[in-house]
Design an enzyme around this catalytic site. Structure first.
Site, PDB file in Angstrom:
ATOM      1  N   ASP A 102       0.853  -1.186   0.000  1.00 32.09           N
ATOM      2  CA  ASP A 102       0.000   0.000   0.000  1.00 32.09           C
ATOM      3  C   ASP A 102       0.892   1.240   0.000  1.00 32.09           C
ATOM      4  OD1 ASP A 102      -3.215   0.517   1.019  1.00 32.09           O
ATOM      5  OD2 ASP A 102      -1.811   2.190   1.068  1.00 32.09           O
TER       6      ASP A 102
ATOM      7  N   ASN B 166     -13.045  -2.959   2.415  1.00 28.34           N
ATOM      8  CA  ASN B 166     -14.008  -1.888   2.632  1.00 28.34           C
ATOM      9  C   ASN B 166     -15.004  -1.852   1.474  1.00 28.34           C
ATOM     10  OD1 ASN B 166     -12.675  -1.024   5.012  1.00 28.34           O
ATOM     11  ND2 ASN B 166     -11.186   0.117   3.790  1.00 28.34           N
TER      12      ASN B 166
ATOM     13  N   GLN C 259     -14.471   2.739   1.490  1.00 28.11           N
ATOM     14  CA  GLN C 259     -13.814   2.329   0.241  1.00 28.11           C
ATOM     15  C   GLN C 259     -13.485   3.564  -0.591  1.00 28.11           C
ATOM     16  OE1 GLN C 259     -16.086  -0.380  -2.229  1.00 28.11           O
ATOM     17  NE2 GLN C 259     -14.358  -0.780  -3.581  1.00 28.11           N
TER      18      GLN C 259
ATOM     19  N   VAL D  43     -11.045   3.283  -3.294  1.00 29.14           N
ATOM     20  CA  VAL D  43     -10.709   2.811  -4.646  1.00 29.14           C
ATOM     21  C   VAL D  43     -11.768   1.795  -5.054  1.00 29.14           C
ATOM     22  CG1 VAL D  43      -9.014   1.621  -6.082  1.00 29.14           C
ATOM     23  CG2 VAL D  43      -8.234   3.209  -4.310  1.00 29.14           C
TER      24      VAL D  43
ATOM     25  N   HIS E  53     -10.367  -5.002  -3.204  1.00 27.43           N
ATOM     26  CA  HIS E  53      -9.020  -5.226  -2.664  1.00 27.43           C
ATOM     27  C   HIS E  53      -9.132  -5.653  -1.211  1.00 27.43           C
ATOM     28  CE1 HIS E  53     -10.086  -0.945  -2.296  1.00 27.43           C
ATOM     29  NE2 HIS E  53      -9.431  -0.938  -1.147  1.00 27.43           N
TER      30      HIS E  53
ATOM     31  N   HIS F 246      -7.024  -5.556   2.224  1.00 28.78           N
ATOM     32  CA  HIS F 246      -5.870  -5.014   2.944  1.00 28.78           C
ATOM     33  C   HIS F 246      -5.336  -6.145   3.831  1.00 28.78           C
ATOM     34  CE1 HIS F 246      -6.815  -0.623   2.357  1.00 28.78           C
ATOM     35  NE2 HIS F 246      -8.036  -1.093   2.214  1.00 28.78           N
TER      36      HIS F 246
END
Ligand code: 5GP
Length: 113
Positions: A29, A86, A93, A95, A99, A101
């Site tokens: 990240d 998220n 969220q 993006v 995804h 994390h």
């Protein structure tokens, strides 16, 4: 138009890639919240887990296998780590591309903010 994560997959945007196979990619990240902070994403564009279809069940199993491999590779198994995804505005969220994390390297707090 291509989003940030699609550009990372296509090598149009630089990222510190730590794992890749035919279905998934993992990278650091850019704004880590812990000593270890990776993002695991599918190469197939999916917006978030709310839009996952039952046709994606193989891909999902695979993504969790990638998370396991990454945790081993990055020495996170013994101490433990956290997996977060998220969804939408209230979920935080930012993006619009699914995804996970993978966060570790310190004790996590609960409840999250
Ligand atoms: P979200 O807020 O959607 O759950 O998570 C998006 C994550 O993507 C954030 O933690 C953010 O730091 C990360 N991110 C955003 N842009 C980039 C980028 O260009 N490169 C990398 N490596 N991470 C990014």
């Amino acid at each position: 138009m291509k989003g940030i994560f699609e550009k990372i997959i296509d090598r149009e945007l630089e990222a510190d890639i730590v794992y890749e196979d035919g279905l998934a990619i993992a990278f650091k990240d850019i704004n880590p919240v812990a000593p270890k902070h990776f993002l695991v994403i599918p190469k197939k564009k999916i917006r978030n887990i709310q839009t996952v279809s039952s046709n994606d069940s193989h891909l999902f199993t695979h993504l969790f296998t990638v998370i396991q491999k990454l945790a081993i590779q990055e020495n996170m198994v013994e101490e433990g780590y956290r997996v977060i995804t998220n969804i939408g505005e209230y979920g935080g969220q930012t993006v619009d591309y699914l995804h996970f994390h993978i966060i570790g390297g310190r004790t996590m707090r609960w409840p999250p903010g």
